[in-house]
Write an enzyme that holds these catalytic residues in place. Structure first.
Site, short mmCIF file in Angstrom:
data_model
loop_
_atom_site.label_atom_id
_atom_site.label_comp_id
_atom_site.label_asym_id
_atom_site.label_seq_id
_atom_site.Cartn_x
_atom_site.Cartn_y
_atom_site.Cartn_z
N VAL A 42 0.84 -1.23 0.16
CA VAL A 42 0.04 0.05 -0.11
C VAL A 42 0.85 1.31 0.04
O VAL A 42 0.20 2.20 -0.27
CB VAL A 42 -0.87 0.08 1.25
N TYR A 43 2.36 1.12 0.18
CA TYR A 43 3.00 2.23 0.06
C TYR A 43 3.23 2.77 -1.39
O TYR A 43 3.78 2.40 -2.09
CB TYR A 43 4.36 1.94 0.55
#
Length: 341
Positions: free
Chosen positions: A62-63
């Site tokens: 999710v980064y």
């Protein structure tokens, strides 16, 4: 650089773990917009970290938009041909696609997430795959079995938890033990001088069952770097200047007392406050490695000195006293009777 076992495993990791959250210039859809590093700068940070002895890098799907951080790290691994020298950790759980099954840790979803991370990282296995947060919608046994299957398939080596309540972490360990399945070997959690709630339940649990703690946000979003002062606005260009609401939440007497003690200790031993804050964490029970981020090589260099810094008992005691958290019930009641909890 010092090295420690990853939990109770035989794998050795550097006591400093490079967090890759800021890798890649994210667009306006990402929570990392305007605070990320270009690919070239990310490569420079990684090169410098490895030269200093860091062998442990942590990221998450999710980064950055569409797994940007994993893709940047994968490109670096391919370019440097250094995969086997590194311990690569990533995480999955949060939303990566639309629809009811685009988030969470159901068996169907988490196995897809592992495959997607492998593709973005350009690798045949993930050394430490962590569940980014517990999922109340999915039975823990379903997750534990899915992760065990992924280990037997050779896709991941070890599994870890992150952002788990202590009761849920204990449930997971119990299931793995009773079913003869692979269990979590680490806990990645929010832990620093300003945030010590982990010590009520999680630290005793991890100590008893041999989970290595991997603190994230060890510098409290920059509060513990010495850049911020009581009664002053955050310096322009800093992360907390952009996140004004978070900075406001840090404006407490306890936090400024911690900063004062931290800066005083740093001056006495001629070290950066950030190095002292990291070294304090490395002196805590069952901490395997401390995850810190760096947008630039200069930021990285400022923190690398913690890799060989061991604080005196007197300095640790001063920092412990300044940062002592309120225990709350029943911990204060137990401590009053038994002297510990």
């Amino acid at each position: 650089m010092r090295y420690r076992p990853l939990g109770t495993t035989g794998t050795q990791v550097s006591v400093l773990c490079l967090g890759a959250m800021t890798f890649g210039e994210a667009d306006e859809k990402s929570m990392m917009h305007n605070i990320g590093s270009s690919e070239a700068e990310s490569f420079a940070v990684l090169d410098r970290a490895v030269a200093a002895g860091i062998n442990f890098v942590d990221t998450a799907d999710v980064y950055g938009q569409d797994g940007l951080s994993e893709r940047v790290l994968g490109a670096w691994l391919a370019a440097r041909k250094s995969r086997d020298a590194m311990v690569i950790a990533t995480k999955g759980r949060f939303r990566m696609s639309p629809g009811p099954n685009g988030t969470g840790v159901s068996r169907m979803r988490i196995l897809r997430a592992i495959d997607a991370s492998l593709t973005r990282l350009g690798t045949d296995r993930i050394d430490l795959y962590q569940i980014h947060m517990q999922d109340l919608r999915t039975p823990e046994e379903e997750l534990v079995r899915a992760l065990d299957d992924a280990i037997h398939a050779g896709k991941i080596v070890y599994v870890g938890a992150s952002n788990y309540a202590a009761y849920r972490l204990m449930e997971s360990l119990w299931i793995a033990d009773k079913r003869g399945l692979n269990r979590f070997v680490t806990l990645q959690a929010h832990y620093n001088l300003a945030t010590r709630a982990l010590e009520r339940e999680h630290v005793p649990l991890c100590t008893k069952f041999g989970l290595g703690i991997l603190p994230w946000s060890p510098l409290a979003s920059g509060l513990l770097t010495g850049k911020y002062r009581r009664g002053e606005a955050p310096p322009a260009g800093t992360r907390l200047a952009q996140w004004k609401e978070r900075y406001g939440s840090f404006d407490t007497e306890r936090n400024w007392a911690i900063v004062d003690a931290l800066v005083a200790v740093a001056r006495e031993i001629d070290r950066a406050p950030s190095q002292v804050a990291l070294a304090w964490l490395l002196a805590r029970p069952v901490v395997s490695s401390v995850i810190f981020g760096a947008r630039t090589v200069a930021q990285l260099d400022e923190n690398l000195g913690a890799g060989d810094l061991e604080l005196s008992a007197e300095a640790l005691a001063r920092l412990d006293t300044a940062s002592a958290p309120e225990l709350g019930y029943p911990y204060d009641f137990i401590k009053n009777i038994d002297g510990a909890w």
